[in-house]
Scaffold this motif. Structure first.
Motif, PDB file in Angstrom:
ATOM      1  N   LEU A  60       0.904  -1.249  -0.024  1.00  0.00           N
ATOM      2  CA  LEU A  60       0.039   0.031  -0.077  1.00  0.00           C
ATOM      3  C   LEU A  60       1.004   1.232  -0.028  1.00  0.00           C
ATOM      4  O   LEU A  60       0.477   2.226  -0.766  1.00  0.00           O
ATOM      5  N   ALA A  61       1.841   1.239   0.635  1.00  0.00           N
ATOM      6  CA  ALA A  61       2.836   2.591   0.704  1.00  0.00           C
ATOM      7  C   ALA A  61       3.477   2.578  -0.767  1.00  0.00           C
ATOM      8  O   ALA A  61       3.589   3.773  -1.079  1.00  0.00           O
ATOM      9  N   LEU A  62       3.912   1.518  -1.314  1.00  0.00           N
ATOM     10  CA  LEU A  62       4.442   1.622  -2.727  1.00  0.00           C
ATOM     11  C   LEU A  62       3.622   2.127  -3.565  1.00  0.00           C
ATOM     12  O   LEU A  62       3.834   2.825  -4.368  1.00  0.00           O
ATOM     13  N   GLY A  63       2.086   1.742  -3.209  1.00  0.00           N
ATOM     14  CA  GLY A  63       1.087   1.920  -4.349  1.00  0.00           C
ATOM     15  C   GLY A  63       0.900   3.643  -4.107  1.00  0.00           C
ATOM     16  O   GLY A  63       0.520   4.474  -4.948  1.00  0.00           O
ATOM     17  N   GLY A  64       0.809   4.207  -2.753  1.00  0.00           N
ATOM     18  CA  GLY A  64       0.826   5.634  -2.502  1.00  0.00           C
ATOM     19  C   GLY A  64       1.922   6.496  -3.048  1.00  0.00           C
ATOM     20  O   GLY A  64       1.471   7.411  -3.838  1.00  0.00           O
ATOM     21  N   ALA A  65       3.011   5.841  -3.306  1.00  0.00           N
ATOM     22  CA  ALA A  65       4.256   6.705  -3.867  1.00  0.00           C
ATOM     23  C   ALA A  65       4.044   6.835  -5.426  1.00  0.00           C
ATOM     24  O   ALA A  65       4.203   7.647  -6.214  1.00  0.00           O
ATOM     25  N   GLY A  66       3.489   5.437  -5.857  1.00  0.00           N
ATOM     26  CA  GLY A  66       3.454   5.247  -7.272  1.00  0.00           C
ATOM     27  C   GLY A  66       2.103   6.147  -7.594  1.00  0.00           C
ATOM     28  O   GLY A  66       2.271   6.709  -8.566  1.00  0.00           O
ATOM     29  N   LEU A  67       1.256   6.379  -6.988  1.00  0.00           N
ATOM     30  CA  LEU A  67       0.165   7.148  -7.364  1.00  0.00           C
ATOM     31  C   LEU A  67       0.633   8.545  -7.382  1.00  0.00           C
ATOM     32  O   LEU A  67       0.195   9.216  -8.134  1.00  0.00           O
ATOM     33  N   GLY A  68       1.376   9.024  -6.425  1.00  0.00           N
ATOM     34  CA  GLY A  68       1.918  10.488  -6.197  1.00  0.00           C
ATOM     35  C   GLY A  68       2.750  10.672  -7.564  1.00  0.00           C
ATOM     36  O   GLY A  68       2.639  11.882  -8.113  1.00  0.00           O
ATOM     37  N   ILE A  69       3.514   9.767  -8.059  1.00  0.00           N
ATOM     38  CA  ILE A  69       4.130   9.983  -9.262  1.00  0.00           C
ATOM     39  C   ILE A  69       3.335  10.084 -10.721  1.00  0.00           C
ATOM     40  O   ILE A  69       3.470  11.055 -11.386  1.00  0.00           O
ATOM     41  N   ALA A  70       2.315   9.285 -10.768  1.00  0.00           N
ATOM     42  CA  ALA A  70       1.311   9.128 -11.884  1.00  0.00           C
ATOM     43  C   ALA A  70       0.341  10.401 -11.630  1.00  0.00           C
ATOM     44  O   ALA A  70      -0.498  10.707 -12.540  1.00  0.00           O
ATOM     45  N   LEU A  71       0.046  10.874 -10.594  1.00  0.00           N
ATOM     46  CA  LEU A  71      -0.998  11.723 -10.414  1.00  0.00           C
ATOM     47  C   LEU A  71      -0.900  12.958 -11.252  1.00  0.00           C
ATOM     48  O   LEU A  71      -2.230  13.225 -12.011  1.00  0.00           O
ATOM     49  N   PRO A  72      -0.039  13.817 -11.705  1.00  0.00           N
ATOM     50  CA  PRO A  72      -0.246  14.766 -12.577  1.00  0.00           C
ATOM     51  C   PRO A  72      -0.609  14.186 -14.007  1.00  0.00           C
ATOM     52  O   PRO A  72      -1.159  15.031 -14.855  1.00  0.00           O
ATOM     53  N   LEU A  97      -4.867   1.152 -12.984  1.00  0.00           N
ATOM     54  CA  LEU A  97      -4.404   0.217 -12.085  1.00  0.00           C
ATOM     55  C   LEU A  97      -4.724   0.370 -10.581  1.00  0.00           C
ATOM     56  O   LEU A  97      -5.257  -0.373  -9.880  1.00  0.00           O
ATOM     57  N   PHE A  98      -4.299   1.663 -10.075  1.00  0.00           N
ATOM     58  CA  PHE A  98      -4.419   1.755  -8.713  1.00  0.00           C
ATOM     59  C   PHE A  98      -5.712   2.310  -8.424  1.00  0.00           C
ATOM     60  O   PHE A  98      -6.607   1.510  -7.345  1.00  0.00           O
ATOM     61  N   VAL A  99      -6.485   3.123  -9.160  1.00  0.00           N
ATOM     62  CA  VAL A  99      -7.902   3.409  -8.780  1.00  0.00           C
ATOM     63  C   VAL A  99      -8.856   2.388  -9.225  1.00  0.00           C
ATOM     64  O   VAL A  99      -9.664   1.865  -8.607  1.00  0.00           O
ATOM     65  N   GLY A 100      -8.749   1.949 -10.356  1.00  0.00           N
ATOM     66  CA  GLY A 100      -9.693   0.804 -10.998  1.00  0.00           C
ATOM     67  C   GLY A 100      -9.597  -0.492 -10.399  1.00  0.00           C
ATOM     68  O   GLY A 100     -10.409  -1.122 -10.085  1.00  0.00           O
ATOM     69  N   GLY A 101      -8.365  -0.720  -9.922  1.00  0.00           N
ATOM     70  CA  GLY A 101      -7.888  -1.998  -9.050  1.00  0.00           C
ATOM     71  C   GLY A 101      -9.003  -1.952  -7.778  1.00  0.00           C
ATOM     72  O   GLY A 101      -9.310  -3.133  -7.382  1.00  0.00           O
ATOM     73  N   PHE A 102      -8.919  -0.798  -7.027  1.00  0.00           N
ATOM     74  CA  PHE A 102      -9.400  -0.526  -6.047  1.00  0.00           C
ATOM     75  C   PHE A 102     -10.783  -0.777  -6.300  1.00  0.00           C
ATOM     76  O   PHE A 102     -11.957  -1.608  -5.473  1.00  0.00           O
ATOM     77  N   VAL A 103     -11.717  -0.183  -7.261  1.00  0.00           N
ATOM     78  CA  VAL A 103     -12.984  -0.568  -7.535  1.00  0.00           C
ATOM     79  C   VAL A 103     -13.503  -1.899  -7.776  1.00  0.00           C
ATOM     80  O   VAL A 103     -14.339  -2.284  -7.230  1.00  0.00           O
ATOM     81  N   VAL A 104     -12.528  -2.370  -8.869  1.00  0.00           N
ATOM     82  CA  VAL A 104     -12.766  -3.847  -9.271  1.00  0.00           C
ATOM     83  C   VAL A 104     -12.578  -4.753  -7.760  1.00  0.00           C
ATOM     84  O   VAL A 104     -13.407  -5.636  -7.805  1.00  0.00           O
ATOM     85  N   GLY A 105     -11.490  -4.556  -7.014  1.00  0.00           N
ATOM     86  CA  GLY A 105     -11.529  -5.354  -5.823  1.00  0.00           C
ATOM     87  C   GLY A 105     -12.476  -5.375  -4.919  1.00  0.00           C
ATOM     88  O   GLY A 105     -12.973  -6.183  -4.200  1.00  0.00           O
ATOM     89  N   GLN A 115     -11.537 -11.142   0.985  1.00  0.00           N
ATOM     90  CA  GLN A 115     -10.103 -11.514   0.865  1.00  0.00           C
ATOM     91  C   GLN A 115      -9.924 -11.489  -0.689  1.00  0.00           C
ATOM     92  O   GLN A 115      -8.793 -11.337  -1.014  1.00  0.00           O
ATOM     93  N   PHE A 116     -10.692 -12.137  -1.638  1.00  0.00           N
ATOM     94  CA  PHE A 116     -10.228 -12.036  -2.974  1.00  0.00           C
ATOM     95  C   PHE A 116     -10.262 -10.878  -3.650  1.00  0.00           C
ATOM     96  O   PHE A 116      -9.542 -10.443  -4.361  1.00  0.00           O
ATOM     97  N   GLY A 117     -11.432  -9.912  -3.197  1.00  0.00           N
ATOM     98  CA  GLY A 117     -11.137  -8.516  -3.467  1.00  0.00           C
ATOM     99  C   GLY A 117      -9.846  -7.801  -3.068  1.00  0.00           C
ATOM    100  O   GLY A 117      -9.165  -6.991  -3.912  1.00  0.00           O
ATOM    101  N   LEU A 118      -9.586  -8.086  -1.934  1.00  0.00           N
ATOM    102  CA  LEU A 118      -8.030  -7.266  -1.352  1.00  0.00           C
ATOM    103  C   LEU A 118      -6.980  -7.910  -2.161  1.00  0.00           C
ATOM    104  O   LEU A 118      -6.104  -7.217  -2.404  1.00  0.00           O
ATOM    105  N   LEU A 119      -7.074  -9.260  -2.450  1.00  0.00           N
ATOM    106  CA  LEU A 119      -5.827  -9.872  -3.316  1.00  0.00           C
ATOM    107  C   LEU A 119      -5.928  -9.087  -4.554  1.00  0.00           C
ATOM    108  O   LEU A 119      -4.845  -8.914  -4.981  1.00  0.00           O
ATOM    109  N   LEU A 120      -7.102  -9.148  -5.139  1.00  0.00           N
ATOM    110  CA  LEU A 120      -6.877  -8.489  -6.558  1.00  0.00           C
ATOM    111  C   LEU A 120      -6.494  -7.015  -6.541  1.00  0.00           C
ATOM    112  O   LEU A 120      -5.699  -6.675  -7.432  1.00  0.00           O
ATOM    113  N   TRP A 121      -6.901  -6.397  -5.512  1.00  0.00           N
ATOM    114  CA  TRP A 121      -6.531  -4.985  -5.628  1.00  0.00           C
ATOM    115  C   TRP A 121      -4.892  -4.693  -5.232  1.00  0.00           C
ATOM    116  O   TRP A 121      -4.213  -4.103  -5.791  1.00  0.00           O
ATOM    117  N   LEU A 122      -4.453  -5.542  -4.374  1.00  0.00           N
ATOM    118  CA  LEU A 122      -3.065  -5.788  -4.092  1.00  0.00           C
ATOM    119  C   LEU A 122      -2.202  -6.114  -5.402  1.00  0.00           C
ATOM    120  O   LEU A 122      -1.477  -5.633  -5.567  1.00  0.00           O
TER     121      LEU A 122
END
Length: 158
Positions: A60-72, A97-105, A115-122
């Protein structure tokens, strides 16, 4: 909202996401690496849970950093790292992948088991982080090649 104000807000959010993600990633890695070894008295279950939750926080922390880079790129804002068109498209894909993965998960978790949704999101977060990492390496390589071409051109006098 003026363009300067918008750029300032996006930069502030980006900085918070990247710095917090990097700090949490380092903290989780440090805490997992300095964890004492398990004794034979049977506390391996607690140790396994700490590794499991530590791994989830790490992703999740790596995802937050990646989302920060992709945000602009997601918001269509100017980027100080000067990504080209294809790199911005890849970053938009990582953002999906970050945002859509959360919705799909979330949908998969609610329709089947959580737990399947959480695994899919991760898994989506890990793929998004890989895309962002590849784009950063791609951009670094482009900067290196551009500097090398300028150096060669300066040496030959072209």
């Amino acid at each position: 909202m003026t363009a300067d104000k918008r750029r300032y807000i996006v930069t502030a959010i980006r900085g918070v996401l990247v710095l917090t993600g990097a700090a949490v990633t380092v903290a989780v890695l440090y805490s997992l690496s300095t964890m004492p070894t398990a004794s034979s008295s049977g506390d391996s279950f607690v140790r396994g849970l700490s590794y499991l939750f530590g791994s989830v926080f790490f992703v999740l922390a790596l995802g937050g950093a990646g989302l920060g880079i992709a945000l602009p790129s997601l918001l269509g804002a100017e980027d100080t790292l000067a990504f080209d068109r294809w790199q911005r498209r890849c970053l938009k894909g990582a953002g999906v992948l970050f945002v859509g993965g959360f919705v799909v998960g979330l949908v998969v978790g609610l329709l089947t088991q959580l737990q399947f949704g959480l695994l899919l999101w991760l898994v989506a977060i890990v793929l998004g982080v890989l895309v962002v990492s590849c784009v950063l390496v791609w951009r670094l390589f482009a900067v290196f090649v551009t500097a090398l071409v300028r150096l060669i051109a300066a040496e030959t006098g072209e």
